[in-house]
Design a protein around this motif. Structure first.
Motif, PDB file in Angstrom:
ATOM      1  N   ASP A 619       0.824  -1.215   0.000  1.00 46.41           N
ATOM      2  CA  ASP A 619       0.000   0.000   0.000  1.00 46.41           C
ATOM      3  C   ASP A 619       0.853   1.258   0.000  1.00 46.41           C
ATOM      4  O   ASP A 619       0.391   2.328   0.391  1.00 46.41           O
ATOM      5  N   GLY A 620       2.116   1.141  -0.448  1.00 48.78           N
ATOM      6  CA  GLY A 620       3.027   2.275  -0.429  1.00 48.78           C
ATOM      7  C   GLY A 620       4.101   2.136   0.622  1.00 48.78           C
ATOM      8  O   GLY A 620       5.023   2.952   0.684  1.00 48.78           O
ATOM      9  N   THR A 621       3.999   1.093   1.460  1.00 48.59           N
ATOM     10  CA  THR A 621       5.035   0.831   2.458  1.00 48.59           C
ATOM     11  C   THR A 621       6.306   0.339   1.756  1.00 48.59           C
ATOM     12  O   THR A 621       6.239  -0.501   0.860  1.00 48.59           O
ATOM     13  N   LYS A 622       7.415   0.843   2.176  1.00 43.24           N
ATOM     14  CA  LYS A 622       8.674   0.513   1.501  1.00 43.24           C
ATOM     15  C   LYS A 622       9.113  -0.897   1.852  1.00 43.24           C
ATOM     16  O   LYS A 622       9.207  -1.271   3.023  1.00 43.24           O
ATOM     17  N   LEU A 623       9.364  -1.694   0.832  1.00 39.45           N
ATOM     18  CA  LEU A 623       9.833  -3.060   1.001  1.00 39.45           C
ATOM     19  C   LEU A 623      11.356  -3.030   0.962  1.00 39.45           C
ATOM     20  O   LEU A 623      11.965  -2.740  -0.076  1.00 39.45           O
ATOM     21  N   VAL A 624      11.978  -3.309   2.102  1.00 34.98           N
ATOM     22  CA  VAL A 624      13.435  -3.112   2.209  1.00 34.98           C
ATOM     23  C   VAL A 624      14.210  -4.421   2.273  1.00 34.98           C
ATOM     24  O   VAL A 624      15.386  -4.458   1.905  1.00 34.98           O
ATOM     25  N   GLU A 644       7.626   1.014  -3.197  1.00 33.58           N
ATOM     26  CA  GLU A 644       8.570   2.115  -3.027  1.00 33.58           C
ATOM     27  C   GLU A 644      10.015   1.680  -3.304  1.00 33.58           C
ATOM     28  O   GLU A 644      10.944   2.150  -2.632  1.00 33.58           O
ATOM     29  N   LEU A 645      10.213   0.817  -4.291  1.00 34.74           N
ATOM     30  CA  LEU A 645      11.567   0.410  -4.683  1.00 34.74           C
ATOM     31  C   LEU A 645      12.210   1.525  -5.509  1.00 34.74           C
ATOM     32  O   LEU A 645      11.576   2.089  -6.396  1.00 34.74           O
ATOM     33  N   GLU A 646      13.486   1.800  -5.224  1.00 31.46           N
ATOM     34  CA  GLU A 646      14.211   2.833  -5.966  1.00 31.46           C
ATOM     35  C   GLU A 646      15.142   2.235  -7.020  1.00 31.46           C
ATOM     36  O   GLU A 646      15.571   2.938  -7.940  1.00 31.46           O
ATOM     37  N   ARG A 647      15.451   0.979  -6.874  1.00 36.67           N
ATOM     38  CA  ARG A 647      16.295   0.273  -7.849  1.00 36.67           C
ATOM     39  C   ARG A 647      15.770  -1.138  -8.003  1.00 36.67           C
ATOM     40  O   ARG A 647      14.974  -1.623  -7.182  1.00 36.67           O
ATOM     41  N   ILE A 648      16.216  -1.810  -9.006  1.00 39.32           N
ATOM     42  CA  ILE A 648      15.830  -3.205  -9.204  1.00 39.32           C
ATOM     43  C   ILE A 648      16.556  -4.050  -8.166  1.00 39.32           C
ATOM     44  O   ILE A 648      17.784  -4.019  -8.085  1.00 39.32           O
TER      45      ILE A 648
END
Length: 856
Positions: A619-624, A644-648
């Motif tokens: 729901d927009g929570t960042k998967l780290v 919310e991934l910034e890179r692959i």
């Protein structure tokens, strides 16, 4: 004085309140009425009869200061008086011993100045009366009235005078004290509400009809009676008793409803199902009882008020008894009065009689007797109040006599009111307890539900979904109707917002059922039903708010192929405990999790060896944390959307069997890592749409087997030539970017079937585009294109052409040579279509049986 009707209004309690009046309160009310009548009777007697009668007491010795000729002692005197008219009147005063001389017809004031001489005893003397001075008056009567009034106030004790009024005041106070808890604002509303609900519960058709039927369900006589009902339609049958719950699986077993035979409500009704109106009334009663309990059970004001008024009545009784005992002897028939008005009447002392003394004495004895009885009842009430804990009420006896074992015990004011009702009739609380039982409420819902949702009505709600399967969606019902399980040809069953859903053994009839949806529906299943679902169910969708809503039996469906979980899995309370048992799902192929994960749950690795598709929609929570992905070597499809991934993620590069990767709706700006995809030999579909990608690196050429590339809704300004080196590319979507030019290298994509470049800044179409003769879908809308080349006719397989939103003046007539293109697949302004030659429009308007596919 008060009339009896006026005072009785203080005790005017509604007839319905009698169920809260135990025998002692009723008895005290009657005693109060009798005391009230005693007060009114005594007061009336005092007002209507003479109060006191007084006579003077002569002095035994001669007063030295008396006038001469006055004698206070005579033995026998005869006086003859002649009136002014010459008529003679004889007046005789007889004195015995030393009794004073009394002359009734002569004023008392003249007694001291009498000039008559005493005569010898036994002799009659006559003497001419002297001529009387002045006029004769009736002053003697006025003097007696004056003395009687003065002596009533001076000589008569206050208790004799005010006894009726005291009794009246005391009685009114006792009446007010007895009924104050019915009138006090903070309690009367609760009591009125309770009495209203209690009466409705007692008379409810649910307690007299439907409840009686369920109470008889377990008896052998009733079972024999119901055997003849098997000829009824299947859709009104009740849930089966087959199977018994196991220890490892949460099940619902059928609860029997039975009461002891001596209960009046146990009568076999002639009607087996409540009508709709009675069912709605009963459901409303359940809701009222639930809200009333929550409102009343949190305080004990009614109990304290009742105890307080009982203590006040007891103290009042003791007070009345104590002071009455001191004054009871003051009520006497004879009283001595010294009015101190001898200067008016000549006498100093009078002896008075109170003619009401005897009656008041009897009334006082009666009043004391009534007060004593009243006081003993008050003491008994106090003993009852403190002998047992009245702020706790147990339905243990009702639970033993019936199958409603879930009736909860209550406390505080709710418990006290039920104790008071038990003093009137225990049957009230027994019937009231039924409306506290969830089992009873569920049974009512089940009966009403089955009556409303018949087989025919359910059949009308069955529809066909996109996969051409028969589907039934039930929304916000109180339960699952029995008739649902008679729809044996149903493929998909959706249950949404049904908190009391129960799946009976009858589901085994639904041999075609392979897909089940539970949306906020923690369904419970019987053992036989679970066995059927474990062997036949292939797809399960579970939507929940808290992970505890996921039924435990979900993790035991060993033949399940697809599992969709939608809800909150990342809260501190949940700790992802709902996914701990996934290891039992040995045949699970597709796992779809739509939640708010911050890391891929380690429990998912339990099913990693056989999982082929993993979908995580955040729901927009960042998967780290994505390290768990490395263990999913057999995953062919992976979707990480809105994470919310910034890179692959690098963990993806270990998935050697990955065929499709979807990273939609993230925050990816650069895809330089795409070079590592060269190790993913089987990757054919790459979806990087709805991100923030600015350019495509040339390393994309290393993905030799790529067939579909989705880059729509990014920030691309150009398409590099490296993209067109992907010879196997069949679908290219670069819609909604900032691309101004279509490179001529596009002609190299001979296998391209679907090309989408809608929502860009393209103004010219290169001729090389039309060398892609396998194109079936061409989306060019919302650009700056001014003309369409005639070479569009080379796209003989074109079925969908979007041109709307450009700067076109006309359409080429060669569109008619696109053999598979029809008007339904041509998206363009109406005036451009109307400007086409008639023969072209005729060709485009022809029907075709070739299915349309856009490949998205």
């Amino acid at each position: 004085m008060f009339t009896l009707a006026e005072v009785a209004s203080l005790n005017d309690i509604q007839p319905t309140y009698r169920i809260l009046k135990p025998w002692w309160d009723v008895f005290m009310d009657y005693l109060a009425v009798v005391m009230l009548m005693v007060a009114i009777f005594a007061g009336t007697m005092q007002l209507t009869k003479d109060q006191v009668v007084c006579l003077p007491v002569l002095q035994s010795t001669v007063n030295s200061k008396a006038q001469p000729g006055t004698s206070g002692k005579a033995d026998f005197t005869t006086v003859e008086t002649t009136t002014g008219q010459g008529e003679e009147t004889s007046m005789r005063t007889v004195s015995f011993g030393s009794a004073p001389t009394v002359t009734p017809d002569v004023p008392l004031s003249g007694a001291t100045s009498s000039q008559y001489q005493p005569t010898e005893s036994g002799q009659e003397l006559k003497k001419e009366q002297k001529d009387s001075l002045g006029r004769k008056t009736n002053l003697d009567f006025q003097q007696y009235v004056f003395i009687n009034q003065m002596c009533y106030h001076l000589a008569l004790p206050w208790y004799s005078k005010y006894f009726p009024y005291l009794v009246l005041i005391h009685t009114i106070i006792l009446i007010v004290s007895s009924n104050f808890w019915f009138k006090y604002p903070k309690t009367c509303s609760k009591i009125e509400h309770f009495v209203s609900i209690l009466g409705k519960c007692f008379e409810s058709p649910w307690t007299t009809k439907a409840l009686s039927e369920t109470a008889c369900e377990d008896s052998e006589e009733n079972k024999q009676r119901l055997t003849g009902a098997q000829s009824l339609p299947k859709y009104v049958s009740t849930s089966s008793d087959e199977g018994s719950p196991s220890a490892s699986t949460p099940m619902i077993t059928k609860s029997g409803f039975k009461f002891s035979a001596d209960k009046p409500m146990i009568e076999v009704p002639s009607v087996t199902i409540l009508d709709k109106k009675d069912g709605e009334q009963a459901k409303a009663l359940f809701e009222k009882v639930r809200k009333f309990r929550a409102h009343v059970e949190d305080s004990d004001l009614i109990y304290k008020l009742y105890v307080g008024q009982t203590v006040i009545k007891t103290v009042k009784f003791i007070f009345i008894l104590c002071y009455t005992a001191n004054f009871v002897n003051t009520i006497s028939f004879e009283h001595i009065c010294n009015p101190k008005v001898e200067h008016l009447i000549g006498y100093t002392q009078f002896e008075c009689t109170h003619n009401m003394a005897y009656m008041l004495k009897k009334l006082l004895i009666s009043y004391i007797s009534l007060i004593c009885v009243y006081g003993f009842i008050c003491l008994y009430t106090l003993f009852w109040l403190f002998r047992i804990p009245l702020k706790e009420y147990s339905f243990e006896k009702v639970r033993e006599e019936s199958s409603f074992s879930d009736i909860p015990d209550v406390k505080n004011d709710f418990a006290f009111l039920l104790h008071m009702v038990d003093q009137y009739d225990q049957l009230y609380s027994k019937r009231f307890g039924v409306f506290l039982s969830e089992v009873s409420e569920n049974k009512l819902r089940e009966i009403s539900l089955n009556h409303e949702w018949t087989f025919e009505k359910l059949r009308q709600h069955v529809s066909r979904n996109a996969q051409d399967k028969q589907e039934l969606h039930l929304f916000m019902l109180s339960g699952v109707p029995d008739a649902v399980f008679d729809l044996t040809d149903l493929d998909v069953l959706k249950l949404e917002l049904i908190p009391e859903a129960k799946i009976p053994a009858k589901i085994s009839q639904m041999t075609n059922l392979q897909e089940l949806h539970l949306y906020h529906c923690p369904a419970k299943v019987e053992q036989t039903a679970f066995s059927f679902l474990r062997d036949h169910l292939r797809c399960l969708h579970v939507k929940f708010t808290d992970v505890a809503e996921i039924p435990a039996w979900v993790y035991l469906l060993k033949n399940l192929r697809e599992l969709y979980l939608i809800g909150n899995l990342n809260s501190e309370n949940n700790k992802m405990i709902g996914l701990e048992s996934l290891r039992e799902l040995r045949h699970l192929k597709i796992l779809h999790v739509k939640s708010n994960l911050t890391k891929i749950p380690p429990n998912i690795t339990d099913v990693a060896p056989h999982l082929t598709k993993l979908v995580i929609h955040n729901d927009g929570t960042k998967l780290v944390v994505l390290n768990s992905l490395k263990k999913m070597t057999n995953v062919a499809e992976l979707e990480l959307q809105n994470c919310e991934l910034e890179r692959i993620p690098h963990a993806i590069f270990s998935l050697s069997n990955l065929q499709e990767l979807d990273l939609k709706s993230n925050s990816i700006r650069t895809i330089e890592e795409i070079i590592s995809f060269q190790h993913l030999k089987r990757l054919t579909c790459l979806k990087l749409w709805h991100n923030k990608i600015v350019n495509i690196p040339s390393s994309i050429t290393h993905i030799k087997n790529l067939e579909s590339l989705y880059l729509s809704n990014n920030k691309l300004e150009s398409l590099p030539a490296a993209v067109f080196s992907l010879q196997k590319l069949r679908c290219l979507d670069v819609s909604y970017n900032s691309i101004a030019l279509i490179p001529v290298e596009i002609g190299l994509l001979q296998n391209l079937q679907h090309f989408h470049i809608t929502g860009n800044k393209v103004d010219v179409l290169p001729n090389q585009l039309f060398k892609c003769v396998k194109l079936r879908t061409l989306s060019l809308g919302q650009n700056c294109i001014t003309s369409i080349p005639d070479k569009v006719s080379q796209l003989v397989q074109l079925t969908h052409l979007e041109l709307k939103g450009n700067c076109l003046d006309r359409l080429p007539a060669t569109l008619g040579q696109c053999q598979l293109l029809r008007k339904s697949g041509l998206v363009v302004e109406d005036h451009l279509f109307d400007a086409l030659p008639s023969e072209v429009k005729e060709v485009l308007n022809q029907d075709t049986s070739i299915p349309f596919a856009n490949g998205i």
